[in-house]
Motif scaffolding. Structure first.
Motif, short mmCIF file in Angstrom:
data_model
loop_
_atom_site.label_atom_id
_atom_site.label_comp_id
_atom_site.label_asym_id
_atom_site.label_seq_id
_atom_site.Cartn_x
_atom_site.Cartn_y
_atom_site.Cartn_z
N LEU A 34 6.23 -5.77 -7.34
CA LEU A 34 7.35 -5.07 -8.53
C LEU A 34 7.35 -4.02 -8.95
O LEU A 34 7.81 -3.54 -9.29
N GLU A 35 6.41 -4.02 -9.53
CA GLU A 35 5.15 -3.05 -10.93
C GLU A 35 5.48 -1.93 -10.30
O GLU A 35 5.63 -0.91 -10.71
N LEU A 36 5.25 -1.73 -8.75
CA LEU A 36 5.31 -0.88 -8.54
C LEU A 36 6.16 0.63 -8.18
O LEU A 36 6.45 1.55 -7.77
N VAL A 37 7.24 -0.33 -8.51
CA VAL A 37 9.34 -0.51 -8.02
C VAL A 37 9.47 0.85 -9.28
O VAL A 37 9.63 -0.26 -10.32
N ASP A 38 10.20 2.02 -9.33
CA ASP A 38 10.69 2.26 -10.97
C ASP A 38 11.84 2.43 -11.06
O ASP A 38 12.74 1.35 -11.73
N ASP A 39 12.84 1.28 -9.28
CA ASP A 39 14.20 1.27 -9.44
C ASP A 39 14.95 0.52 -8.69
O ASP A 39 14.17 0.82 -7.42
N LEU A 40 15.70 -0.30 -8.76
CA LEU A 40 16.23 -1.21 -8.12
C LEU A 40 17.58 -0.76 -7.77
O LEU A 40 18.24 -0.98 -8.56
N ALA B 119 4.61 7.61 8.06
CA ALA B 119 6.46 8.43 7.58
C ALA B 119 5.73 9.42 6.23
O ALA B 119 6.71 10.12 6.19
N LEU B 120 4.97 8.25 5.06
CA LEU B 120 4.61 8.81 3.80
C LEU B 120 4.21 9.84 4.33
O LEU B 120 4.65 10.87 3.88
N ALA B 121 2.65 10.08 5.95
CA ALA B 121 2.23 10.87 5.66
C ALA B 121 2.92 11.92 6.18
O ALA B 121 1.98 12.92 5.92
N ALA B 122 3.89 11.68 7.40
CA ALA B 122 4.14 12.09 7.46
C ALA B 122 4.92 13.90 7.45
O ALA B 122 5.36 14.90 7.51
N HIS B 123 5.38 13.25 5.67
CA HIS B 123 6.26 13.76 4.88
C HIS B 123 5.51 14.13 3.76
O HIS B 123 5.44 14.87 2.65
N GLY B 124 3.44 14.31 4.05
CA GLY B 124 3.31 14.86 3.11
C GLY B 124 2.64 14.05 1.78
O GLY B 124 2.28 14.84 1.31
N VAL B 125 3.10 12.91 1.68
CA VAL B 125 2.66 11.99 1.39
C VAL B 125 1.91 11.08 1.27
O VAL B 125 2.15 10.16 2.01
N ARG B 126 0.75 11.48 0.31
CA ARG B 126 -0.88 10.24 0.47
C ARG B 126 -1.78 10.08 -0.10
O ARG B 126 -1.78 10.18 -1.42
N VAL C 162 2.23 6.23 -2.99
CA VAL C 162 3.87 7.03 -3.66
C VAL C 162 3.67 6.84 -5.11
O VAL C 162 3.12 8.13 -5.60
N ARG C 163 3.20 5.74 -5.66
CA ARG C 163 2.74 5.56 -7.16
C ARG C 163 1.10 6.61 -7.72
O ARG C 163 1.88 7.37 -8.23
N ASP C 164 0.21 6.26 -6.77
CA ASP C 164 -0.30 7.09 -6.51
C ASP C 164 -1.22 8.80 -6.45
O ASP C 164 -1.34 9.74 -7.45
N ALA C 165 0.34 9.07 -5.80
CA ALA C 165 1.19 10.07 -5.35
C ALA C 165 1.85 11.07 -7.05
O ALA C 165 1.88 12.68 -7.15
N GLY C 166 2.34 10.47 -7.99
CA GLY C 166 2.84 10.94 -8.80
C GLY C 166 4.41 10.63 -8.48
O GLY C 166 4.95 11.80 -9.23
N ILE C 167 4.94 10.88 -7.71
CA ILE C 167 6.30 10.20 -7.00
C ILE C 167 7.04 9.28 -7.41
O ILE C 167 6.38 8.56 -7.67
N ARG C 168 7.74 9.35 -8.15
CA ARG C 168 9.29 7.96 -8.61
C ARG C 168 9.41 7.24 -7.05
O ARG C 168 9.16 7.68 -6.10
N SER C 169 9.69 5.92 -7.22
CA SER C 169 9.80 5.20 -6.19
C SER C 169 10.81 4.16 -6.14
O SER C 169 11.27 3.70 -7.09
N GLY C 170 12.06 4.04 -5.62
CA GLY C 170 12.84 3.13 -5.16
C GLY C 170 13.47 2.06 -4.22
O GLY C 170 12.90 2.70 -3.51
N GLN D 249 1.12 -1.15 -0.04
CA GLN D 249 0.13 -0.03 -0.01
C GLN D 249 1.23 1.81 0.40
O GLN D 249 0.37 2.24 -0.66
N ALA D 250 2.03 1.37 0.76
CA ALA D 250 2.77 2.10 0.49
C ALA D 250 3.38 2.55 -0.59
O ALA D 250 3.18 3.50 -1.50
N LEU D 251 3.86 1.42 -1.14
CA LEU D 251 4.33 1.83 -2.46
C LEU D 251 3.13 2.47 -3.53
O LEU D 251 3.36 3.03 -4.57
N ARG D 252 2.51 1.70 -3.46
CA ARG D 252 0.39 2.42 -4.56
C ARG D 252 1.15 3.46 -3.85
O ARG D 252 0.59 4.44 -4.91
#
Ligand SMILES: [Mg+2]
Length: 225
Positions: free
Chosen positions: A144-150, A218-225, A117-125, A112-115
């Motif tokens: 895996l499909e929710l992660v942009d780079d490893l 942690a995401l919410a604390a940094h404004g990522v919801r 981030v994705r839904d917020a239009g933010i890249r994830s690694g 859900q955290a990865l999703r």
């Protein structure tokens, strides 16, 4: 500054080494490596950085480099198991369990955290000190499909807190380090992201059942919801 990428640590952050049933008790007969000893051994073996107590000097270097090379990782673990008295065949079986994706469990809110981030239009690694391909576990959990780079240490030839590893991860995501949020469980390893100017949030590497929403928090604390 706006967050344009979130970097996640893997072990103790998105996933945890956890298995149903014993780690060793079914491999040894009535030895003293069960119960508390077993828990302590697994804890030490999954410590993110730092020297390992009880390992001779000539193996400390291999221990420090273990996440850079799968062969070194295996070798130094087997040497340590030998020192604590595990028979060779038991040591092999135990080692196989540590790097078996089947024994790595996602935290309840990891996908859900990865999703989020994705839904917020933010890249994830994912940026991990690890000697095996974690994509097997991520794929199993549809993550895996929710992660942009490893950026995996054994692939990149660098381990956290090497600042260049954080820079490399940001570069590949197309963001400046100052635009990234690193979420991890190790002040020493993951905290290194602060050196390159990223924001850092920490979670506790608790058993997965005891940590239901720390990533989302942690995401919410940094404004990522
Ligand atoms: Mg970790």
């Amino acid at each position: 500054m706006t967050i344009r990428a979130v970097l996640f640590d893997f072990s103790g952050t998105l996933y945890r080494l956890e298995k149903d049933g014993p780690w060793l008790a079914d491999l040894v007969d009535g030895e003293d490596l069960v119960g508390e000893h077993e828990v302590e051994l697994v804890r030490r073996l999954t410590a993110p950085v730092g020297p390992l107590d009880g390992l001779p000097d000539h193996l400390q270097d291999a221990w420090a480099r273990r996440d850079l090379d799968p062969a070194v990782h295996r070798e130094v673990h087997l040497a340590m198991f030998d020192r604590v008295g595990l028979p060779a065949h038991t040591a092999e079986a135990f080692y196989a369990r540590l790097v078996d994706p089947g024994n790595w469990r996602p935290y309840p809110d990891a996908v859900q955290a990865l999703r989020t981030v994705r839904d917020a239009g933010i890249r994830s690694g994912i940026i991990s000190n690890i000697p095996w391909d974690i994509r097997t576990a991520l794929k199993r959990d549809d993550a895996l499909e929710l992660v942009d780079d490893l950026a995996l240490s054994y692939v990149e030839g660098r381990i956290k807190p090497d600042p260049e590893l954080f820079r490399l991860a940001c570069r590949r995501l197309g963001v400046a380090p100052e635009e990234a949020l690193m979420i991890g469980d190790s002040v020493t390893a993951d905290g290194g992201a602060a050196e390159v100017g990223s924001r850092v949030a920490f979670v506790e590497p608790l058993p997965t059942a005891q940590r239901p929403t720390a990533l989302l928090d942690a995401l919410a604390a940094h404004g990522v919801r």
